[in-house]
Write an enzyme that holds these catalytic residues in place. Structure first.
Site, mmCIF file in Angstrom:
data_model
loop_
_atom_site.group_PDB
_atom_site.id
_atom_site.type_symbol
_atom_site.label_atom_id
_atom_site.label_comp_id
_atom_site.label_asym_id
_atom_site.label_seq_id
_atom_site.Cartn_x
_atom_site.Cartn_y
_atom_site.Cartn_z
ATOM 1 N N CYS A 1 -2.369 -0.141 7.115
ATOM 2 C CA CYS A 1 -1.622 1.101 6.839
ATOM 3 C C CYS A 1 -1.637 2.146 7.988
ATOM 4 O O CYS A 1 -0.452 2.688 9.120
ATOM 5 C CB CYS A 1 -1.722 1.984 5.790
ATOM 6 S SG CYS A 1 -1.864 0.856 4.249
ATOM 7 N N CYS B 1 -6.168 2.153 5.788
ATOM 8 C CA CYS B 1 -6.765 1.068 5.806
ATOM 9 C C CYS B 1 -6.335 0.941 7.240
ATOM 10 O O CYS B 1 -5.615 1.354 7.889
ATOM 11 C CB CYS B 1 -6.600 0.078 4.961
ATOM 12 S SG CYS B 1 -4.675 -0.543 5.192
ATOM 13 N N HIS C 1 0.656 -1.339 -0.108
ATOM 14 C CA HIS C 1 -0.086 -0.177 -0.053
ATOM 15 C C HIS C 1 1.216 1.001 0.158
ATOM 16 O O HIS C 1 2.117 1.480 0.213
ATOM 17 C CB HIS C 1 -0.895 -0.548 1.469
ATOM 18 C CG HIS C 1 -2.253 -0.912 1.040
ATOM 19 N ND1 HIS C 1 -2.942 -1.017 1.967
ATOM 20 C CD2 HIS C 1 -1.750 -2.290 0.308
ATOM 21 C CE1 HIS C 1 -3.839 -2.035 1.882
ATOM 22 N NE2 HIS C 1 -3.172 -2.947 0.921
ATOM 23 N N GLU D 1 1.030 3.860 2.145
ATOM 24 C CA GLU D 1 1.437 4.232 2.902
ATOM 25 C C GLU D 1 2.883 3.769 3.850
ATOM 26 O O GLU D 1 3.394 3.861 4.542
ATOM 27 C CB GLU D 1 0.175 4.557 4.455
ATOM 28 C CG GLU D 1 -0.133 5.624 4.313
ATOM 29 C CD GLU D 1 -2.194 4.800 3.294
ATOM 30 O OE1 GLU D 1 -3.244 5.054 2.792
ATOM 31 O OE2 GLU D 1 -1.802 3.651 2.320
#
Length: 156
Positions: free
Chosen positions: A86, A83, A53, A55
């Site tokens: 993250c 999410c 992801h 992040e």
């Protein structure tokens, strides 16, 4: 750079990498003292990495650049509310502030149902969609007891 410029940078990174088929529509920028330390974009499909992801990628890049596992004093700008994975990584990295643009509801509308995982976290282990089964193990317990007694451990 001000907040709007930093958010624009994260959003533009998401758009650029998505258009280049390098991942989903997510970008993140890590900043300390107004200086961009690192960037990241979603690489789940391009790297075949479900943890890729934006992040998490930005955190990995920032930690590598700064040669530390702690990003105390840093902020993260991400074009979407993080999410749960993250968010956990942000807390573990000790980032001080999260700036985001799109919400988890916005993400759900385009097929990213992070809210499902947020809901799962609050459900007792036995009732979650993915079963969690404890298997007691002496070696696992030994690793924890040795860590607890280790005088030269580096806390994180």
């Amino acid at each position: 750079m001000d907040q709007n410029n930093l958010m624009e940078r994260a959003a533009a990174l998401a758009l650029q990498k998505m258009r280049a088929n390098q991942g989903g529509p997510f970008g993140a920028v890590i900043v300390r003292g107004g200086e961009v330390i690192a960037e990241g974009w979603n690489q789940v499909t391009s790297a075949n990495d479900p943890t890729g992801h934006a992040e998490v990628t930005a955190i990995r890049n920032a930690c590598a650049k700064l040669e530390t596992f702690s990003l105390e004093g840093c902020d993260i700008y991400t074009n979407c509310e993080p999410c749960p994975m993250c968010l956990g990584a942000i807390y573990w990295a000790r980032i001080q502030r999260i700036y985001y643009s799109n919400t988890r509801s916005d993400a759900a509308k385009i097929g990213f149902d992070d809210d499902f995982i947020y809901r799962e976290i609050g459900i007792p282990l036995a009732e979650r969609s993915i079963p969690s089964i404890r298997v007691a193990n002496a070696t696992a317990e030994l690793a924890f007891s040795e860590w607890a007694a280790k005088p030269d451990k580096r806390r994180y």
